[in-house]
Scaffold this motif. Structure first.
Motif, PDB file in Angstrom:
ATOM      1  N   UNK A  30     -22.981  -8.700   6.086  1.00  0.00           N
ATOM      2  CA  UNK A  30     -22.696  -9.693   5.065  1.00  0.00           C
ATOM      3  C   UNK A  30     -22.450  -8.977   3.746  1.00  0.00           C
ATOM      4  N   UNK A  31     -21.799  -9.675   2.829  1.00  0.00           N
ATOM      5  CA  UNK A  31     -21.515  -9.132   1.502  1.00  0.00           C
ATOM      6  C   UNK A  31     -22.511  -9.685   0.494  1.00  0.00           C
ATOM      7  N   UNK A  32     -22.557  -9.066  -0.674  1.00  0.00           N
ATOM      8  CA  UNK A  32     -23.411  -9.569  -1.745  1.00  0.00           C
ATOM      9  C   UNK A  32     -23.007 -10.996  -2.091  1.00  0.00           C
ATOM     10  N   UNK A  33     -23.992 -11.836  -2.297  1.00  0.00           N
ATOM     11  CA  UNK A  33     -23.818 -13.257  -2.648  1.00  0.00           C
ATOM     12  C   UNK A  33     -23.400 -14.126  -1.469  1.00  0.00           C
ATOM     13  N   UNK A  34     -23.265 -13.539  -0.267  1.00  0.00           N
ATOM     14  CA  UNK A  34     -23.016 -14.367   0.917  1.00  0.00           C
ATOM     15  C   UNK A  34     -24.251 -15.204   1.234  1.00  0.00           C
ATOM     16  N   UNK A  35     -24.032 -16.407   1.755  1.00  0.00           N
ATOM     17  CA  UNK A  35     -25.146 -17.262   2.168  1.00  0.00           C
ATOM     18  C   UNK A  35     -25.651 -16.791   3.523  1.00  0.00           C
ATOM     19  N   UNK A  36     -26.933 -16.473   3.596  1.00  0.00           N
ATOM     20  CA  UNK A  36     -27.536 -15.989   4.835  1.00  0.00           C
ATOM     21  C   UNK A  36     -28.120 -17.120   5.665  1.00  0.00           C
ATOM     22  N   UNK A  37     -28.698 -18.114   4.996  1.00  0.00           N
ATOM     23  CA  UNK A  37     -29.363 -19.209   5.699  1.00  0.00           C
ATOM     24  C   UNK A  37     -29.338 -20.445   4.828  1.00  0.00           C
ATOM     25  N   UNK A  38     -29.550 -21.580   5.453  1.00  0.00           N
ATOM     26  CA  UNK A  38     -29.679 -22.844   4.736  1.00  0.00           C
ATOM     27  C   UNK A  38     -31.117 -23.323   4.842  1.00  0.00           C
ATOM     28  N   UNK A  39     -31.700 -23.641   3.701  1.00  0.00           N
ATOM     29  CA  UNK A  39     -33.080 -24.110   3.632  1.00  0.00           C
ATOM     30  C   UNK A  39     -33.081 -25.554   3.172  1.00  0.00           C
ATOM     31  N   UNK A  40     -33.849 -26.398   3.839  1.00  0.00           N
ATOM     32  CA  UNK A  40     -33.925 -27.812   3.483  1.00  0.00           C
ATOM     33  C   UNK A  40     -35.140 -28.055   2.610  1.00  0.00           C
ATOM     34  N   UNK A  41     -34.905 -28.594   1.419  1.00  0.00           N
ATOM     35  CA  UNK A  41     -35.986 -28.995   0.528  1.00  0.00           C
ATOM     36  C   UNK A  41     -36.100 -30.518   0.562  1.00  0.00           C
ATOM     37  N   UNK A  42     -36.978 -31.045  -0.280  1.00  0.00           N
ATOM     38  CA  UNK A  42     -37.126 -32.500  -0.340  1.00  0.00           C
ATOM     39  C   UNK A  42     -35.902 -33.177  -0.943  1.00  0.00           C
ATOM     40  N   UNK A  43     -35.039 -32.406  -1.621  1.00  0.00           N
ATOM     41  CA  UNK A  43     -33.919 -33.009  -2.332  1.00  0.00           C
ATOM     42  C   UNK A  43     -32.555 -32.624  -1.789  1.00  0.00           C
ATOM     43  N   UNK A  44     -32.438 -31.449  -1.192  1.00  0.00           N
ATOM     44  CA  UNK A  44     -31.101 -31.005  -0.800  1.00  0.00           C
ATOM     45  C   UNK A  44     -31.200 -29.875   0.199  1.00  0.00           C
ATOM     46  N   UNK A  45     -30.024 -29.477   0.718  1.00  0.00           N
ATOM     47  CA  UNK A  45     -29.902 -28.268   1.516  1.00  0.00           C
ATOM     48  C   UNK A  45     -29.470 -27.150   0.579  1.00  0.00           C
ATOM     49  N   UNK A  46     -30.231 -26.065   0.540  1.00  0.00           N
ATOM     50  CA  UNK A  46     -30.000 -24.977  -0.398  1.00  0.00           C
ATOM     51  C   UNK A  46     -29.674 -23.710   0.379  1.00  0.00           C
ATOM     52  N   UNK A  47     -28.598 -23.016   0.009  1.00  0.00           N
ATOM     53  CA  UNK A  47     -28.231 -21.767   0.659  1.00  0.00           C
ATOM     54  C   UNK A  47     -29.019 -20.604   0.064  1.00  0.00           C
ATOM     55  N   UNK A  48     -29.546 -19.735   0.932  1.00  0.00           N
ATOM     56  CA  UNK A  48     -30.222 -18.512   0.512  1.00  0.00           C
ATOM     57  C   UNK A  48     -29.174 -17.413   0.482  1.00  0.00           C
ATOM     58  N   UNK A  49     -28.904 -16.863  -0.699  1.00  0.00           N
ATOM     59  CA  UNK A  49     -27.824 -15.887  -0.865  1.00  0.00           C
ATOM     60  C   UNK A  49     -28.359 -14.466  -0.842  1.00  0.00           C
ATOM     61  N   UNK A  50     -27.520 -13.541  -0.366  1.00  0.00           N
ATOM     62  CA  UNK A  50     -27.880 -12.128  -0.303  1.00  0.00           C
ATOM     63  C   UNK A  50     -27.733 -11.497  -1.684  1.00  0.00           C
TER      64      UNK A  50
END
Length: 453
Positions: A30-50
């Motif tokens: 993966x490259x810098x700033x690529x999304x590695x995973x999606x995390x679900x919070x109480x409000x939204x789906x948030x991407x975890x970036x490298x």
């Protein structure tokens, strides 16, 4: 050099989150700033970036797991890095035994418990396959008559999924459920026939183009009807309920109301849209959001929030906009609206609302501000009072524009009016401050040329 990726604190005061989906497979770079995973919070789906380019050496958490903030979720390496003894590396990093650091039983996207299954094992190495297996819900497994057939090999040499087991990403499973599809009827194109989002989208697209007689659902036979249906709470719905219940319980609400004449506002909107020539489309709500920000600048005593030790006064007018989604109410925040042009607001609000409905907002877009604007006018609602969205000090409820008789120069003439109701937290804001603020807002909306200054 290998390092541990840990569950980030994606939500204020959160101690745990759900890892919804891996976006980069094991052994993939993966490259810098690529999304590695999606995390679900109480409000939204948030991407975890490298933070930097690299390779995923090992994922430690199965999609759908609820994980403590700070717990290991993967091991990352540098670009091109290979590890001969992965078990030794995991021991060295102190995560050898933490293959699934969950804090609760595995749950689906509707926060319902689901059956666990063991990951498939590569018969050659004995190691788990890189692609984690999503689970199939108990009700979807049909018993088979007679002995089970022998496991067949797939084209890539790995064993094909055993009969009755269906692999799917959590996001694909959610979209299918919301559309009334069962995951078993969707052909998967992912590894080991895993059902991905694109597969669900393809089925939905084909059904939209099919004749009505082919796509119409068939009523089930012989199923008892109890006269009701239980719709499980989503995480967002539960969070919204808790937050608003706390607001009504702890924040002493009071309400101020007014009716605004909006003939000039509608004329300005039409003129702006003609001048912009389709570049963006300005709505009445966009003009209200802009006016709210300018009212905050004129009466800064309302641009505040309550804390245990002080009244916090904000230096910029950050305005939240209520957006209804399938998962529940979301309030993304538009920053520094006072210094934005009307066309900038008109472009930003629909974009935020669209990503809110898709669950793709960033966490910082859900935090901050001191007031929310909520509008039910498009549904014909003339007037309503809303519950304050903590930690905000106020929420403005906007009703529909309607034609009514008004008095002008001593004569009764037809006019366009709109009702506004401001709900206010009496702890940081007194009644006279709310009245002054609403008077400023009314003046801005009735003489809207000042919104362009």
């Amino acid at each position: 050099m290998a390092q541990v990726l840990r569950m980030p604190g994606v939500s204020a005061n959160a101690t745990e989150a759900v890892l919804a989906e891996w976006l980069v497979a094991e052994s993939a770079e993966f490259a810098a700033a690529d999304a590695l995973a999606t995390v679900e919070t109480d409000k939204a789906l948030v991407d975890v970036e490298a933070e930097a380019a690299g390779v995923v050496l090992k994922t430690l958490v199965t999609p759908g797991s609820q994980v403590e903030v700070g717990a290991p979720i993967a091991v990352l390496g540098g670009v091109g890095e290979q590890v001969d003894d992965l078990a030794a590396l995991l021991r060295e990093l102190g995560v050898a035994e933490e293959s699934a650091p969950v804090v609760a039983e595995r749950r689906d996207v509707h926060d319902q418990p689901v059956e666990r299954t063991e990951p498939e094992v590569d018969p050659g190495s004995g190691a788990p396959l890189a692609e984690h297996a999503a689970v199939v819900e108990p009700a979807s497994v049909e018993p088979e008559a007679g002995p089970a057939p022998a496991t067949s090999a797939s084209a890539n040499g790995r064993p094909a999924p055993s009969p009755g087991r269906v692999f799917a990403s959590p996001l694909a499973r959610k979209i299918a459920r919301d559309a009334g599809l069962t995951i078993e009827e969707i052909p998967g194109t992912g590894p080991r026939q895993r059902v991905l989002r694109r597969d669900v989208d393809a089925v939905l697209a084909s059904r939209r183009t099919a004749p009505a007689s082919e796509s119409a659902p068939v009523a089930s036979q012989g199923v008892p009807d109890d006269g009701f249906e239980d719709v499980p709470h989503t995480r967002l719905r539960r969070a919204v309920a808790d937050r608003l219940a706390t607001s009504k319980r702890e924040a002493p609400h009071f309400y101020v109301r007014t009716t605004v004449r909006v003939g000039r506002l509608l004329a300005l909107r039409a003129e702006l849209n003609e001048a912009l020539d389709g570049e963006v489309k300005v709505s009445v709500n966009d003009l209200v959001v802009k006016a709210v920000a300018l009212a905050h600048e004129r009466v800064p005593d309302l641009n505040v929030t309550w804390t245990d030790d002080a009244v916090r006064r904000w230096h910029t007018a950050d305005i939240a906009v209520a957006v209804a989604t399938d998962r529940g109410l979301v309030t993304p925040v538009l920053r520094d609206v006072g210094h934005r042009s009307v066309s900038s607001v008109a472009g930003a609000v629909p974009e935020l609302a669209g990503r809110a409905r898709e669950g793709r907002l960033r966490q910082e877009e859900l935090e901050g501000g001191s007031i929310t604007v909520t509008n039910l006018g498009m549904y014909g609602v003339e007037e309503f009072a809303a519950i304050i969205n903590p930690p905000h000090a106020a929420i403005l409820a906007v009703g529909a524009v309607r034609e009514e008789p008004v008095v002008q120069d001593g004569s009764v003439v037809p006019g366009s009016v709109m009702s506004l109701t401001l709900s206010v937290d009496h702890r940081p804001v007194d009644g006279v401050v709310a009245a002054r603020w609403l008077a400023e807002l009314t003046g801005l909306l009735e003489r809207p040329v000042r919104l362009l200054a």
